[in-house]
Design a protein around this motif. Structure first.
Motif, short mmCIF file in Angstrom:
data_model
loop_
_atom_site.label_atom_id
_atom_site.label_comp_id
_atom_site.label_asym_id
_atom_site.label_seq_id
_atom_site.Cartn_x
_atom_site.Cartn_y
_atom_site.Cartn_z
N LEU A 1 12.98 -6.05 0.59
CA LEU A 1 12.44 -6.45 -0.81
C LEU A 1 10.75 -5.52 -0.78
CD1 LEU A 1 12.68 -10.36 -1.09
CD2 LEU A 1 14.12 -8.36 -2.40
N THR A 2 10.48 -4.85 0.19
CA THR A 2 9.24 -4.05 -0.04
C THR A 2 9.75 -2.66 0.61
OG1 THR A 2 8.86 -4.59 2.32
CG2 THR A 2 7.79 -5.87 0.72
N ASN A 3 8.78 -1.56 0.15
CA ASN A 3 8.98 -0.16 0.54
C ASN A 3 7.78 0.08 1.75
OD1 ASN A 3 6.36 0.42 -0.81
ND2 ASN A 3 7.60 0.39 -2.62
N GLU A 4 8.09 1.17 2.23
CA GLU A 4 6.92 1.57 3.31
C GLU A 4 5.63 1.57 2.87
OE1 GLU A 4 6.75 2.58 7.27
OE2 GLU A 4 8.49 2.07 6.35
N GLU A 5 5.37 1.98 1.64
CA GLU A 5 4.14 2.09 1.31
C GLU A 5 3.40 0.76 1.19
OE1 GLU A 5 1.78 4.79 1.21
OE2 GLU A 5 3.93 5.74 2.12
N PRO B 1 -6.20 -5.10 -3.10
CA PRO B 1 -4.85 -4.89 -2.76
C PRO B 1 -4.54 -5.96 -1.97
CG PRO B 1 -6.40 -3.72 -1.26
CD PRO B 1 -7.09 -4.11 -2.38
N ILE B 2 -3.16 -6.48 -2.15
CA ILE B 2 -2.34 -7.55 -1.57
C ILE B 2 -1.19 -6.83 -0.83
CG2 ILE B 2 -1.15 -9.85 -1.73
CD1 ILE B 2 -3.11 -10.58 -3.94
N ASN B 3 -0.90 -7.05 0.39
CA ASN B 3 0.23 -6.68 1.10
C ASN B 3 1.31 -7.80 1.01
OD1 ASN B 3 2.31 -6.05 3.26
ND2 ASN B 3 0.67 -4.79 4.16
N PRO B 4 2.54 -7.01 0.42
CA PRO B 4 3.62 -8.23 -0.08
C PRO B 4 4.17 -8.81 0.89
CG PRO B 4 3.94 -6.09 -1.23
CD PRO B 4 2.68 -5.90 -0.33
N LEU B 5 3.98 -8.36 2.17
CA LEU B 5 4.55 -9.39 3.42
C LEU B 5 3.98 -10.36 3.66
CD1 LEU B 5 4.77 -6.26 6.10
CD2 LEU B 5 6.54 -7.02 4.82
N GLU C 1 4.30 -2.60 12.56
CA GLU C 1 5.17 -1.58 12.58
C GLU C 1 5.02 -0.60 11.41
OE1 GLU C 1 8.71 -3.74 12.28
OE2 GLU C 1 8.64 -4.64 14.28
N ALA C 2 4.43 -0.99 10.24
CA ALA C 2 4.20 0.04 9.24
C ALA C 2 3.15 0.92 9.34
CB ALA C 2 4.41 -0.51 7.74
N ASN C 3 2.13 0.09 9.91
CA ASN C 3 0.90 0.63 9.94
C ASN C 3 0.02 0.27 11.36
OD1 ASN C 3 -1.68 1.76 9.68
ND2 ASN C 3 -2.22 0.90 7.83
#
Length: 377
Positions: A189-193, A316-320, A342-344
């Motif tokens: 449900l989310t992309n890398e960015e 900014p809110i990280n959707p995770l 893992e992403a950042n």
């Protein structure tokens, strides 16, 4: 020979049924998962052992005046054990992250959508003739989506005690499987960015805020939804003992000795309901499937709400972090932090995820109260 015939007839080997043998195997599997795989060991060890005892032929410890049956009647049928555990959880909970970022209450609320979606799903299956769930049973099954074991047990004990064993196993199994179930949903449900988004540091929360919040929360919920007051009341009381700073001994006892004792009793009481005649039914399989659906929908709803908030928010809110809206504390928050790293590698989301995680506990308790009020009459 008559003596040996009598001895054999009175043995468990002569009396055991296929169902009892199956449930003994299931109980051993639960013990294996708890001990070898460390899946919710505090509960699965006691539930598994209780299930083992309750399915040995000729052992009446889970019926009549047996110890496990008495534990069930005194602690679970009355709702006492889940409430005491909620008090202990409250004494361990830090409301700081959710107070520092109140918007995360929305994520905790959104993640409860799985509860109501599964309630409707259970009723649809019943209307199609595939299952036979009453409205109260469907409501009890739906609470699994909150990923909160004590809440699920409390609601099942009130609305559908005959399904308690299956609901408890489903709730704690999915809580234990959070690291396996959630990441694929979060990544889909989310992309890398989006997963790389770094959130700003949370503000410091004062002690006055920490003391006042549980009192305001209890009064607000109790007046609007009295049926949710028992769960939230004990949760808030435990938290008040933690934060007020004048009853440290009581707070320490509540979050350590007391919650450990009650956890043992709760697990054994739930295990007494894993008797073959109650557990090995088509409804049990339906509960396990619906429970997985509830948990997955709750995770997805939290992530999607966080995505929407990120679009509308100036910060900014990280959707995770939306995935932590299910109240599997603190495991869901840890999973969010792991996927974010893992992403950042510079993206530490643990404290940000604890906000929706704690909000999820509150949300599941409110949802439980709503179910009890509307369905339980």
């Amino acid at each position: 020979m008559e003596f040996f015939d009598q001895l054999w007839a009175g043995s468990g080997l002569a009396q055991i049924t296929g169902g009892q043998f199956t449930m003994i195997v299931v109980s051993l599997v639960l013990l294996y998962l708890a001990i070898a795989k460390k899946f919710e060991p505090l509960l699965l060890v006691t539930i598994g052992f209780g299930g083992l005892l309750s399915n040995i032929p000729g052992v009446e410890i889970a019926t009549g005046d047996g110890l496990l049956h008495l534990i069930y009647v005194i602690g679970i049928e009355t709702g006492a054990f889940p409430l005491l555990i909620f008090m202990g959880v409250g004494a361990m909970t830090d409301f700081g992250p959710v107070l520092a970022n109140p918007k995360t209450f929305l994520l905790g609320a959104a993640a409860q959508f799985g509860i109501f979606a599964t309630l409707l799903g259970a009723l649809v299956l019943s209307s199609l003739g595939w299952m036979e769930f009453s409205l109260s049973q469907a409501a009890a099954i739906g609470i699994i989506g909150g990923a909160d074991g004590p809440t699920a047990i409390f609601v099942a004990g009130k609305l559908a005690p005959e399904l308690l064993g299956a609901i408890a196993i489903a709730a704690y199994s999915y809580m234990a499987l959070v690291p396996i179930i959630q990441p694929p949903i979060m990544k889909a449900l989310t992309n890398e960015e989006e997963r790389k988004i770094v959130m700003v540091q949370l503000r410091e929360v004062s002690q006055i805020e920490r003391i006042v919040f549980p009192l305001l929360l209890l009064l607000l919920v109790a007046f609007l939804l009295p049926s949710a007051a028992p769960l939230l009341g004990m949760f808030c009381f435990g938290n008040l003992m933690r934060e007020c700073g004048v009853v440290d001994r009581l707070a320490d006892t509540t979050r350590n000795a007391l919650i450990n004792i009650v956890t043992i009793m709760l697990g054994l009481g739930v295990g007494s309901k894993l008797q073959a005649e109650n557990f090995l039914t088509a409804e049990t399989l339906g509960i396990l499937v619906l429970g997985m659906l509830a948990f997955s929908i709750g995770t997805a709803s939290g992530v999607l709400m966080a995505k929407l908030m990120n679009r509308l928010s100036s910060t900014p809110i990280n959707p995770l972090i939306g995935a932590a809206g299910v109240s599997a504390v603190p495991m869901a928050a840890r999973v969010v932090n792991k996927v974010g790293l893992e992403a950042n590698p510079q993206n530490y989301l643990l404290m940000h995820a604890m906000g929706p995680n704690v909000a999820g506990v509150i949300g599941s308790a409110v949802a439980a109260g709503l179910m009890i009020m509307l369905v339980g009459g």
